[in-house]
Design a protein around this motif. Structure first.
Motif, PDB file in Angstrom:
ATOM      1  N   UNK A   1     -70.291 -32.725  40.362  1.00  0.00           N
ATOM      2  CA  UNK A   1     -69.463 -32.815  38.982  1.00  0.00           C
ATOM      3  C   UNK A   1     -70.263 -31.844  37.864  1.00  0.00           C
ATOM      4  N   UNK A   2     -69.211 -31.186  37.347  1.00  0.00           N
ATOM      5  CA  UNK A   2     -70.014 -30.256  36.331  1.00  0.00           C
ATOM      6  C   UNK A   2     -69.698 -31.058  35.032  1.00  0.00           C
ATOM      7  N   UNK A   3     -70.229 -30.213  33.851  1.00  0.00           N
ATOM      8  CA  UNK A   3     -70.090 -30.962  32.653  1.00  0.00           C
ATOM      9  C   UNK A   3     -68.600 -30.270  31.823  1.00  0.00           C
ATOM     10  N   UNK A   4     -68.025 -29.365  32.670  1.00  0.00           N
ATOM     11  CA  UNK A   4     -66.682 -29.104  32.224  1.00  0.00           C
ATOM     12  C   UNK A   4     -65.842 -29.899  32.951  1.00  0.00           C
ATOM     13  N   UNK A   5     -64.320 -29.046  33.227  1.00  0.00           N
ATOM     14  CA  UNK A   5     -63.554 -30.282  34.070  1.00  0.00           C
ATOM     15  C   UNK A   5     -63.697 -30.221  35.523  1.00  0.00           C
ATOM     16  N   UNK A   6     -64.507 -29.493  35.898  1.00  0.00           N
ATOM     17  CA  UNK A   6     -64.438 -29.337  37.529  1.00  0.00           C
ATOM     18  C   UNK A   6     -65.155 -30.588  38.127  1.00  0.00           C
ATOM     19  N   UNK A   7     -64.403 -31.054  39.208  1.00  0.00           N
ATOM     20  CA  UNK A   7     -65.025 -32.108  40.080  1.00  0.00           C
ATOM     21  C   UNK A   7     -65.081 -31.467  41.347  1.00  0.00           C
ATOM     22  N   UNK A   8     -65.845 -31.031  42.023  1.00  0.00           N
ATOM     23  CA  UNK A   8     -66.036 -30.246  43.132  1.00  0.00           C
ATOM     24  C   UNK A   8     -66.342 -31.403  44.469  1.00  0.00           C
ATOM     25  N   UNK A   9     -65.234 -31.767  45.317  1.00  0.00           N
ATOM     26  CA  UNK A   9     -65.448 -33.061  46.224  1.00  0.00           C
ATOM     27  C   UNK A   9     -65.850 -32.345  47.619  1.00  0.00           C
ATOM     28  N   UNK A  10     -66.029 -31.189  47.908  1.00  0.00           N
ATOM     29  CA  UNK A  10     -66.267 -30.612  49.329  1.00  0.00           C
ATOM     30  C   UNK A  10     -66.724 -29.169  49.036  1.00  0.00           C
ATOM     31  N   UNK A  11     -67.625 -28.690  50.186  1.00  0.00           N
ATOM     32  CA  UNK A  11     -68.110 -27.384  50.391  1.00  0.00           C
ATOM     33  C   UNK A  11     -67.253 -26.400  49.882  1.00  0.00           C
ATOM     34  N   UNK A  12     -66.167 -26.378  50.264  1.00  0.00           N
ATOM     35  CA  UNK A  12     -65.001 -25.190  49.997  1.00  0.00           C
ATOM     36  C   UNK A  12     -64.828 -25.061  48.464  1.00  0.00           C
ATOM     37  N   UNK A  13     -64.894 -26.236  47.902  1.00  0.00           N
ATOM     38  CA  UNK A  13     -64.350 -26.213  46.369  1.00  0.00           C
ATOM     39  C   UNK A  13     -65.818 -25.849  45.625  1.00  0.00           C
ATOM     40  N   UNK A  14     -66.965 -26.199  46.261  1.00  0.00           N
ATOM     41  CA  UNK A  14     -68.240 -25.702  45.373  1.00  0.00           C
ATOM     42  C   UNK A  14     -68.359 -24.071  45.504  1.00  0.00           C
ATOM     43  N   UNK A  15     -68.053 -23.746  46.846  1.00  0.00           N
ATOM     44  CA  UNK A  15     -68.078 -22.371  46.843  1.00  0.00           C
ATOM     45  C   UNK A  15     -67.092 -21.494  45.921  1.00  0.00           C
ATOM     46  N   UNK A  16     -65.999 -21.996  45.996  1.00  0.00           N
ATOM     47  CA  UNK A  16     -64.915 -21.420  45.208  1.00  0.00           C
ATOM     48  C   UNK A  16     -65.253 -21.276  43.526  1.00  0.00           C
ATOM     49  N   UNK A  17     -65.918 -22.432  43.291  1.00  0.00           N
ATOM     50  CA  UNK A  17     -66.382 -22.623  41.924  1.00  0.00           C
ATOM     51  C   UNK A  17     -67.593 -21.647  41.567  1.00  0.00           C
TER      52      UNK A  17
END
Length: 132
Positions: free
Chosen positions: A42-58
């Protein structure tokens, strides 16, 4: 696992995580996380990354952005129970762009598991406290 050395290792994970983000080193950041699909950030901005693919894309988007993030920690608390550890760090984040830098209070938490001889991140959460 002995608690005192584990606490030191968790702070090293925090330092490695922050340094890799500042260097824009996507592979180094990903290597600090558990090798599973269900890691979360969970970033301090809008992003909530729920899996490894979302994390890598971010992380890939961050690596190509013009903003560099760095942190100076004023204090941290680490708790350890068997092969699980959690950390709360408090300090200042600096967001540097080509036009200058902005400093703001910042908090980060990590939830780590000890697997295959090392501590890995399962969940990370960053926040900038709002002071009206």
């Amino acid at each position: 696992l002995p608690v005192a050395p584990a606490r030191i290792e968790i702070v090293r994970v925090l330092d490695a995580f922050c340094a890799a983000i500042a260097r824009r080193d996507v592979r180094a950041v990903l290597d600090l996380f558990l090798p599973r699909d269900d890691v979360m950030v969970v970033t301090s901005e809008d992003a909530t990354l729920r899996d490894r693919n979302e994390l890598e894309g971010f992380l890939e988007r961050h690596a190509h952005s013009s903003t560099t993030y760095s942190w100076e920690w004023e204090r941290w608390v680490v708790a350890v129970e068997d092969d699980v550890a959690w950390l709360l760090a408090e300090g200042v984040e600096t967001a540097t762009t080509p036009s200058g830098g902005v400093r703001a209070p910042y908090r980060m938490t990590l939830l780590c598991l000890h697997r295959d001889g090392r501590w890995r991140i399962a969940q990370a959460h960053g926040s900038s406290p709002h002071h009206p």
